[in-house]
Design an enzyme around this catalytic site. Sequence first.
Site, PDB file in Angstrom:
ATOM      1  N   ASP A 127     -51.135   9.654  10.062  1.00 39.09           N
ATOM      2  CA  ASP A 127     -51.457   8.452  10.819  1.00 39.09           C
ATOM      3  C   ASP A 127     -50.167   7.743  11.264  1.00 39.09           C
ATOM      4  OD1 ASP A 127     -53.729   6.578  11.515  1.00 39.09           O
ATOM      5  OD2 ASP A 127     -52.491   5.197  10.345  1.00 39.09           O
ATOM      6  N   GLU A 179     -49.720  11.795  14.443  1.00 41.51           N
ATOM      7  CA  GLU A 179     -50.166  10.929  15.531  1.00 41.51           C
ATOM      8  C   GLU A 179     -48.915  10.276  16.128  1.00 41.51           C
ATOM      9  OE1 GLU A 179     -53.021   7.065  16.460  1.00 41.51           O
ATOM     10  OE2 GLU A 179     -52.074   7.257  14.506  1.00 41.51           O
TER      11      GLU A 179
HETATM   12  C1  NOJ Z   1     -54.386   5.137  13.953  1.00 39.70           C
HETATM   13  C2  NOJ Z   1     -55.786   5.483  13.627  1.00 39.70           C
HETATM   14  O1  NOJ Z   1     -56.175   6.582  14.393  1.00 39.70           O
HETATM   15  C3  NOJ Z   1     -56.601   4.233  13.893  1.00 39.70           C
HETATM   16  O2  NOJ Z   1     -57.980   4.496  13.821  1.00 39.70           O
HETATM   17  C4  NOJ Z   1     -56.187   3.186  12.898  1.00 39.70           C
HETATM   18  O3  NOJ Z   1     -56.845   1.977  13.204  1.00 39.70           O
HETATM   19  C5  NOJ Z   1     -54.675   2.953  12.943  1.00 39.70           C
HETATM   20  N1  NOJ Z   1     -53.915   4.164  13.029  1.00 39.70           N
HETATM   21  C6  NOJ Z   1     -54.224   2.243  11.715  1.00 39.70           C
HETATM   22  O4  NOJ Z   1     -54.245   3.115  10.624  1.00 39.70           O
END
Ligand code: NOJ
Length: 537
Positions: free
Chosen positions: A213, A262
Amino acid sequence: MNGAWWQRGVIYQIYPRSFADANGDGVGDLRGIVDHLDYLNDGTGRPPPAGGALGVDAIWLSPFYRSPMADFGYDISDYTDVDPVFGTLGDFDDLLEGAHSRGIKVVVDWVPNHTSDRHPWFTESASSRDSPKRGWYVWRDPAPGGGPPNNWRSSFAAVGPAWTFHEPTGQYYLHSFTPQQPDLNWDNPEVETAMHEVLRFWLDRGVDGFRIDVVYKIAKDPELGDNEPGLEHDVHWPTIHDRLRKIRSVIDEYDDRMIVGEVYLLDLPRVVEYINSGDELNLAHNFVFVHLPWHAAAFRASVAEFTELAETSAWPAWFLENHDHSRVATRYAGEPGSGPRRARLAAMLVCTLRGTPFLYYGQELGLPDARIPPDRVVDVAGRDPERAPMPWLRPSHAGPGAGFSTAGPWLPVVTDAERLCVEAQQQDPASALAFVRELLRLRSGERALQSGSQRPVDAAADVFCFERRLDQRFLIALNFSSASVPAGLGDDPDGAAVLELSTDPGRARGPVDPRSLVLGPDEGVILRFPAGEAATG
Ligand code: NOJ
């Protein structure tokens, strides 16, 4: 060698709250996933019979850890336990075993940038300025004139500043998302070690990889400088590379595992930095792609730019849907009827480009966003519509839970669940589900589509066309306009081809002359050429 599993295969993202609810509380759970593994891949090999399994090779599970659910699981209060709403660690082990026995790899989410404010590390850290864990989070005095220490903003516009004042200790703490998600301080080696231990916990349990993440946020300016035009101080600081190498070396203590990050940086030169050296991430989610306008030229140019910037040893990953973005059928809906067609085209695109495709649950059904009445809104950032529960059965006999749940679902299912549910699509050869199943079957049987070379091919302006080639040669031609257009393949390639698959279920398969090929509105096709024929043009 045809690449690692995470290069050959198709990875399917499951948002556990919304996939299947086995215990009837309206929220999806791990047992629900176990119950539907055969839908994903029954492990019996291919080709599947009509109505058979989808044929994905791996699943990525969004967080199922203990959480107060301020951000639906992305606010974790215990990294090494399952939240009771999702089940138990025993359920997780069953899921892992059930998946592995069907040949499905399991990727879990790792959320290193922040914990929940109820995580014991944070409660300890907040207990006093002298706490041994004070330095595990980012605490600062107010700015000299009062107010937050700098100009950093939460990624959620509704939240505003990325700082919340903590009265009892008289300092602000940093949160890149909601105030219930305090950022860990990755400049503190104890934090890094503790988070590596979390990786080992799940690796020892047998997971095959991690989706990381907001990985670009675990390296920030330790001086907390203000963000300024052209330089963001709260992301992608030069320390990122050292941190990624250390994470990778933990992963590499184990065989055949994978990390996908990500990397929500909207410029490709920075995105490729995460995969180019070979000792950082295996894969990076590319959000530039998600934000492209629906034009052949935009996709053509973006793929070309990525290919130019990425080392040949770096492996791309492609996706157009996840739990944070409006679904393709809605986001890219143009003329009436184009949304469902474009959903198929998008699936064909991500599953045929050189790289690893990621599909989001329900994408195989061509789901649009759900309509969420104002009194049912639960997400702080407006992401409920793309998180609607998976419609398994016709609501007319299964009730409003559409086979997702016997109780009222936590979010309403899509309006047209009667027609879009798995039950309705499963036996229909013209359905989106049947199309995606065929697409994955074709991909899984062709090394050229998994690991073959890729090169762009000249075509009409509205058509994005590229070649994939290993021992076989394929052309993929995608019409991004909602009008019929001659594909414009010209003399390249000459000779006969076989049309293997079209997004249009009405299109006849079999021999076709590419030079006279006319693509229907929003239609994409995969053409196979006789083995060994030279590529031209
Ligand atoms: C990215 C995640 O995909 C999202 O759903 C989340 O709200 C934020 N990071 C915080 O963890």
